[in-house]
Design a protein around this motif. Structure first.
Motif, PDB file in Angstrom:
ATOM      1  N   LYS A 155     -10.664 -19.861  44.088  1.00 49.77           N
ATOM      2  CA  LYS A 155     -11.537 -20.445  44.859  1.00 49.77           C
ATOM      3  C   LYS A 155     -12.693 -21.374  44.232  1.00 49.77           C
ATOM      4  CE  LYS A 155      -9.407 -19.826  48.543  1.00 49.77           C
ATOM      5  NZ  LYS A 155      -8.735 -21.113  48.958  1.00 49.77           N
ATOM      6  N   GLU A 156     -13.183 -20.981  43.195  1.00 51.14           N
ATOM      7  CA  GLU A 156     -14.417 -21.586  42.310  1.00 51.14           C
ATOM      8  C   GLU A 156     -13.781 -22.812  41.692  1.00 51.14           C
ATOM      9  OE1 GLU A 156     -16.591 -19.290  39.495  1.00 51.14           O
ATOM     10  OE2 GLU A 156     -16.986 -17.683  41.069  1.00 51.14           O
ATOM     11  N   PHE A 157     -12.469 -22.793  41.175  1.00 48.20           N
ATOM     12  CA  PHE A 157     -11.819 -23.758  40.698  1.00 48.20           C
ATOM     13  C   PHE A 157     -11.403 -24.883  41.873  1.00 48.20           C
ATOM     14  CE2 PHE A 157      -7.849 -26.156  39.863  1.00 48.20           C
ATOM     15  CZ  PHE A 157      -8.114 -26.757  38.551  1.00 48.20           C
ATOM     16  N   GLU A 158     -11.123 -24.640  42.854  1.00 53.17           N
ATOM     17  CA  GLU A 158     -10.643 -25.335  43.848  1.00 53.17           C
ATOM     18  C   GLU A 158     -11.903 -26.050  44.599  1.00 53.17           C
ATOM     19  OE1 GLU A 158      -8.498 -23.429  47.123  1.00 53.17           O
ATOM     20  OE2 GLU A 158      -6.751 -22.957  45.723  1.00 53.17           O
ATOM     21  N   LEU A 159     -13.081 -25.305  44.548  1.00 53.46           N
ATOM     22  CA  LEU A 159     -14.245 -26.146  45.058  1.00 53.46           C
ATOM     23  C   LEU A 159     -14.628 -27.073  43.788  1.00 53.46           C
ATOM     24  CD1 LEU A 159     -16.826 -26.394  46.544  1.00 53.46           C
ATOM     25  CD2 LEU A 159     -17.814 -24.348  45.583  1.00 53.46           C
TER      26      LEU A 159
END
Length: 227
Positions: free
Chosen positions: A162-166
């Motif tokens: 999720k940090e990557f997608e953000l």
């Protein structure tokens, strides 16, 4: 992605849950595979290569968090969608789940119609990601969405999913001011309920992991967000 070709791995130590969830999803035409704990889930995931994993958090032998982290380390399963099935909905447990690599939460007690709706939304997101996979190069940073990798000066920076997608979202639209609702929709999906602090926590963790110098580079080419 046709339903008859879509495989879902259900993981729960309660046979009744496996039966109920499995029945409702099989009625929709999905292929269903089951496992009773985290260790079995890892073995089944390697063998069956599912498109989606629905996994309980609290289980004997190995819990869902540990199993999720282990599955995320398997290259062949890097794009599988993982959602936790849990009675817990507090912000801190959601953040812990996202840090482990989960994409979503489905809360108990299970409502069949909501379950099917969420599964469809998750699989749509998987299809969109496959269609839009690309590598971005901004400010000396390489962001590879297909492999979920960020590289700066030949050094790979590891980020939970999720940090990557953000980070990828912010990097994809230079100069754009992102509103909280838009971030939730793009990163978590409009049918996913997350706590109000979830975005704030992810932004803070990005700053810590990417580093202030790298974050200044990003802002220097026009990245903005409003959360």
């Amino acid at each position: 992605m046709k339903k008859k070709n879509t495989k879902i791995l259900l993981v729960d130590d309660e046979p009744d849950i496996l039966e109920i969830v499995g029945y409702n999803l099989s009625q929709e035409g999905y292929q269903i595979v089951t496992a009773a704990n985290g260790r079995e889930a890892i073995a089944k995931a390697k063998k069956e290569m599912p498109d989606l994993i629905i996994m309980d958090v609290m289980m004997p032998e190995m819990d869902g968090m540990e199993a999720c982290e282990a599955i995320r380390k398997i290259p062949e399963l890097s794009n599988v969608i993982i959602t936790f099935l849990t009675a817990r909905s507090e912000d801190y447990s959601q953040v812990a789940g996202f840090d482990a690599g989960a994409d979503d939460y489905i809360t108990k007690p299970i409502k069949p119609k909501l379950l099917v709706s969420k599964v469809k939304a998750l699989l749509r997101r998987l299809k969109e990601q496959e269609q839009n996979s690309e590598t971005l190069n901004v400010g000396g940073i390489e962001i590879n969405r297909e492999e979920y990798k960020i590289v700066k000066d030949n050094i790979e920076i590891a980020l939970p999913r999720k940090e990557f997608e953000l980070f990828y979202l912010l990097a994809s639209k230079p100069g754009k001011v992102f509103k909280r609702d838009e971030i939730l929709d793009k990163v978590w999906g409009n049918e996913v309920v997350v706590g109000g602090r979830t975005i704030d926590v992810h932004i803070r963790k990005l700053r810590e992991k990417i580093g202030e110098e790298l974050f200044k580079t990003i802002k220097g080419v026009g990245y903005k967000f409003e959360v």
